[in-house]
Design a protein around this motif. Structure first.
Motif, PDB file in Angstrom:
ATOM      1  N   ALA A  36       0.990  -1.410   0.462  1.00 12.81           N
ATOM      2  CA  ALA A  36      -0.145  -0.148  -0.295  1.00 12.81           C
ATOM      3  C   ALA A  36       0.804   1.109   0.452  1.00 12.81           C
ATOM      4  O   ALA A  36       0.568   2.264  -1.187  1.00 12.81           O
ATOM      5  N   LEU A  37       1.928   1.327   0.258  1.00 19.64           N
ATOM      6  CA  LEU A  37       2.957   2.015   0.877  1.00 19.64           C
ATOM      7  C   LEU A  37       3.344   3.038  -0.196  1.00 19.64           C
ATOM      8  O   LEU A  37       3.772   4.011  -1.371  1.00 19.64           O
ATOM      9  N   SER A  38       3.775   1.644  -0.960  1.00 18.24           N
ATOM     10  CA  SER A  38       4.767   1.786  -2.490  1.00 18.24           C
ATOM     11  C   SER A  38       3.769   2.390  -3.240  1.00 18.24           C
ATOM     12  O   SER A  38       4.710   3.212  -4.178  1.00 18.24           O
ATOM     13  N   PHE A  39       2.318   2.074  -3.383  1.00 15.24           N
ATOM     14  CA  PHE A  39       1.611   2.818  -4.735  1.00 15.24           C
ATOM     15  C   PHE A  39       1.149   3.919  -3.983  1.00 15.24           C
ATOM     16  O   PHE A  39      -0.507   4.212  -4.600  1.00 15.24           O
ATOM     17  N   SER A  40       1.456   3.824  -3.051  1.00 15.56           N
ATOM     18  CA  SER A  40       0.871   5.746  -2.310  1.00 15.56           C
ATOM     19  C   SER A  40      -0.631   5.362  -1.933  1.00 15.56           C
ATOM     20  O   SER A  40      -1.451   6.455  -2.298  1.00 15.56           O
ATOM     21  N   GLN A  41      -0.794   4.325  -1.462  1.00 16.94           N
ATOM     22  CA  GLN A  41      -2.955   3.571  -1.312  1.00 16.94           C
ATOM     23  C   GLN A  41      -3.143   3.981   0.778  1.00 16.94           C
ATOM     24  O   GLN A  41      -1.973   3.725   1.186  1.00 16.94           O
ATOM     25  N   ASN A  42      -3.990   4.696   0.669  1.00 19.14           N
ATOM     26  CA  ASN A  42      -4.249   4.375   1.875  1.00 19.14           C
ATOM     27  C   ASN A  42      -4.328   2.759   2.321  1.00 19.14           C
ATOM     28  O   ASN A  42      -5.280   2.023   2.145  1.00 19.14           O
ATOM     29  N   PHE A  43      -3.736   2.818   3.754  1.00 21.49           N
ATOM     30  CA  PHE A  43      -3.807   1.595   4.101  1.00 21.49           C
ATOM     31  C   PHE A  43      -5.200   0.789   5.632  1.00 21.49           C
ATOM     32  O   PHE A  43      -4.851   2.264   6.182  1.00 21.49           O
ATOM     33  N   ASP A  44      -5.851   0.061   4.979  1.00 26.75           N
ATOM     34  CA  ASP A  44      -6.978   0.068   5.848  1.00 26.75           C
ATOM     35  C   ASP A  44      -6.602  -1.548   6.835  1.00 26.75           C
ATOM     36  O   ASP A  44      -6.846  -2.251   6.192  1.00 26.75           O
ATOM     37  N   TRP A  45      -6.698  -1.042   7.717  1.00 29.02           N
ATOM     38  CA  TRP A  45      -5.853  -1.834   8.924  1.00 29.02           C
ATOM     39  C   TRP A  45      -7.351  -2.569   8.877  1.00 29.02           C
ATOM     40  O   TRP A  45      -7.066  -3.799  10.106  1.00 29.02           O
ATOM     41  N   LYS A  46      -8.837  -2.413   8.563  1.00 27.56           N
ATOM     42  CA  LYS A  46      -9.528  -3.097   9.730  1.00 27.56           C
ATOM     43  C   LYS A  46      -9.360  -4.539   7.694  1.00 27.56           C
ATOM     44  O   LYS A  46     -10.298  -5.782   8.035  1.00 27.56           O
ATOM     45  N   SER A  47      -8.847  -3.968   6.934  1.00 26.58           N
ATOM     46  CA  SER A  47      -9.076  -5.544   5.947  1.00 26.58           C
ATOM     47  C   SER A  47      -8.153  -6.545   6.689  1.00 26.58           C
ATOM     48  O   SER A  47      -8.205  -7.659   5.732  1.00 26.58           O
ATOM     49  N   ILE A  48      -7.275  -6.478   7.231  1.00 22.51           N
ATOM     50  CA  ILE A  48      -6.283  -7.246   8.121  1.00 22.51           C
ATOM     51  C   ILE A  48      -7.345  -8.919   8.908  1.00 22.51           C
ATOM     52  O   ILE A  48      -6.761  -9.421   8.597  1.00 22.51           O
ATOM     53  N   ILE A  49      -7.836  -8.475   8.778  1.00 19.15           N
ATOM     54  CA  ILE A  49      -9.334  -9.226   9.141  1.00 19.15           C
ATOM     55  C   ILE A  49      -9.275 -10.699   8.432  1.00 19.15           C
ATOM     56  O   ILE A  49      -9.438 -11.307   8.779  1.00 19.15           O
ATOM     57  N   ARG A  50      -9.883 -10.250   7.509  1.00 21.90           N
ATOM     58  CA  ARG A  50     -10.142 -10.870   5.957  1.00 21.90           C
ATOM     59  C   ARG A  50      -8.617 -11.632   5.619  1.00 21.90           C
ATOM     60  O   ARG A  50      -8.716 -12.864   5.340  1.00 21.90           O
ATOM     61  N   TYR A  51      -7.314 -10.832   5.617  1.00 20.49           N
ATOM     62  CA  TYR A  51      -5.980 -11.274   4.927  1.00 20.49           C
ATOM     63  C   TYR A  51      -5.279 -10.035   5.993  1.00 20.49           C
ATOM     64  O   TYR A  51      -5.466  -8.844   5.474  1.00 20.49           O
ATOM     65  N   PRO A  52      -4.172 -11.247   6.504  1.00 22.68           N
ATOM     66  CA  PRO A  52      -4.128 -12.493   6.092  1.00 22.68           C
ATOM     67  C   PRO A  52      -4.424 -13.143   7.768  1.00 22.68           C
ATOM     68  O   PRO A  52      -4.395 -14.456   8.200  1.00 22.68           O
ATOM     69  N   LEU A  53      -5.487 -12.029   8.449  1.00 27.55           N
ATOM     70  CA  LEU A  53      -5.670 -13.396  10.317  1.00 27.55           C
ATOM     71  C   LEU A  53      -6.882 -14.327   9.597  1.00 27.55           C
ATOM     72  O   LEU A  53      -6.438 -15.092  10.023  1.00 27.55           O
ATOM     73  N   SER A  54      -7.398 -14.061   8.835  1.00 26.51           N
ATOM     74  CA  SER A  54      -8.341 -14.976   8.949  1.00 26.51           C
ATOM     75  C   SER A  54      -7.772 -16.070   8.283  1.00 26.51           C
ATOM     76  O   SER A  54      -8.461 -18.248   7.837  1.00 26.51           O
ATOM     77  N   VAL A  55      -7.407 -16.320   7.865  1.00 23.59           N
ATOM     78  CA  VAL A  55      -6.454 -17.248   6.385  1.00 23.59           C
ATOM     79  C   VAL A  55      -5.166 -17.418   7.411  1.00 23.59           C
ATOM     80  O   VAL A  55      -6.103 -19.117   6.725  1.00 23.59           O
TER      81      VAL A  55
END
Length: 380
Positions: A36-55
């Motif tokens: 996300a940083l390398s492409f200057s995108q906002n990182f959504d911390w909530k998304s880690i629940i589906r990946y990688p946490l759940s996986v």
């Protein structure tokens, strides 16, 4: 201790398994954040629940299934094992993909105000990303590969330790045999007997005993390091010892060899008979003034090689118990038989009216046989 930890002899293996999946999940999270940083995108911390946490949480939960399948199938034949794991890896991939979606949904309900996807959207996403099943199958086979490698490594270590133990015991047996035959009183008696024969002008007997003593000492210095030798070689070692003892005890000792010809090339543990024959003299014949008879026999019975040493003058106490015997040579022989034949060899001390019979029963093993004994042990 869990059965997988006991089989692979790795303490806290299940803890390491948990830590490994946690580490992979952290690395995957860092990778996502860096992307996300390398492409200057906002990182959504909530998304880690589906990946990688759940996986990775699902991988950890299902890893116990792989451990059980590995334990269940590790001794199967190769075709059966491969077919089984092909089917199980496919099920693993399906279960993991489904479980990861369910875990993601439950964790979002637990930690977020609302789920990012409802059930219908999840089902559609599951169908659109069915190829993720291949990742699950790959992880299954990677786990199986690691477990198999650990299993082979453990077997290799066990085999190495087993081989070292056998070599040590063989060296002890050889050293014990040498000590028995180099005892001062044995050499003194032998030399005294030779001197007596010379005085009596029994030149042939004296020369025969000197040759026997010389060959016996030479053989002791050049004992083979092989775990197995032919019965003929074993008898050759004993024959020089008996030549000296026969000269010592003369007419008082009668030696009989009942060796069936078809057993002479049978493979037997190196020095398997020598300690028993030496014990017959040490505990029996040397303590008796009566006529003594020593008989060595070999024959096949029900596809097993039978070796017998009969001593007519054994004076062992009636309450003598083999397991409590302090004889180093005898204990060494029993331990070696137990380890070489994995419990398929038997040694019995049978008290008879006029003596004691030592009976050794071994699986029939020719020079080129593989039987159940490891080939590398035979060729050492």
């Amino acid at each position: 201790m869990h059965s997988i930890e006991r089989v692979l002899q790795i303490k806290r293996l299940l803890t390491y398994n948990l830590l490994a999946w946690c580490l992979l999940a952290v690395l995957a999270g860092i990778q996502q954040y860096s992307y996300a940083l390398s492409f200057s995108q906002n990182f959504d911390w909530k998304s880690i629940i589906r990946y990688p946490l759940s996986v990775y949480l699902s991988y950890w939960a299902l890893s116990y299934m792989v451990l059980d399948f590995f334990l269940m199938s590790r001794k199967w034949t190769r075709p059966r094992l491969i077919l089984f794991h092909l089917l199980m890896s496919l099920l693993f991939g399906l279960f993991h993909k489904t479980l990861a979606y369910i875990c993601g949904l439950l964790l979002e309900r637990l930690f977020l105000p609302a789920e990012s996807l409802d059930w219908q959207e999840l089902i559609k996403l599951w169908a659109d990303t069915w190829f993720d099943i291949i990742s699950g199958i790959t992880v299954y086979w990677l786990m199986l590969f690691v477990l198999t490698a650990l299993d082979y490594w453990q077997r290799f270590r066990d085999q190495s330790e087993h081989s070292l133990t056998l070599k040590h015991q063989l060296s002890e047996a050889q050293l014990h045999s040498m000590r028995m035959q180099l005892q001062p009183h044995f050499l003194f008696n032998a030399l005294n007997t030779i001197a007596m024969m010379v005085r009596r002008k029994e030149q042939d007997k004296a020369i025969s005993m000197i040759i026997g003593l010389s060959e016996m000492l030479r053989n002791n210095l050049s004992l083979k390091k092989k775990q197995f030798i032919s019965l003929d070689e074993e008898l050759s070692l004993i024959n020089h010892y008996l030549t000296v003892e026969q000269a010592r005890f003369q007419d008082r000792l009668q030696v009989e060899l009942h060796i069936e010809e078809n057993t002479r090339q049978a493979q037997v543990p190196n020095l398997v008979l020598q300690p028993i024959v030496e014990n017959a003299f040490k505990h029996g014949i040397a303590h008796s003034l009566d006529q003594a008879r020593l008989r060595i026999s070999s024959y096949y019975e029900n596809e097993r090689l039978i070796l017998e040493v009969y001593n007519s003058t054994d004076v062992a106490p009636h309450d003598w118990i083999m397991a409590k015997s302090k004889g180093i040579g005898l204990h060494n022989t029993i331990d070696r038989l137990r380890q070489l034949y994995k419990g398929k060899a038997q040694i019995r001390f049978i008290a008879q009216e006029d003596g004691v019979l030592v009976r050794i029963s071994l699986p029939a093993l020719e020079a080129n046989d593989k039987f159940t004994i490891k080939k590398e042990i035979i060729s050492e």
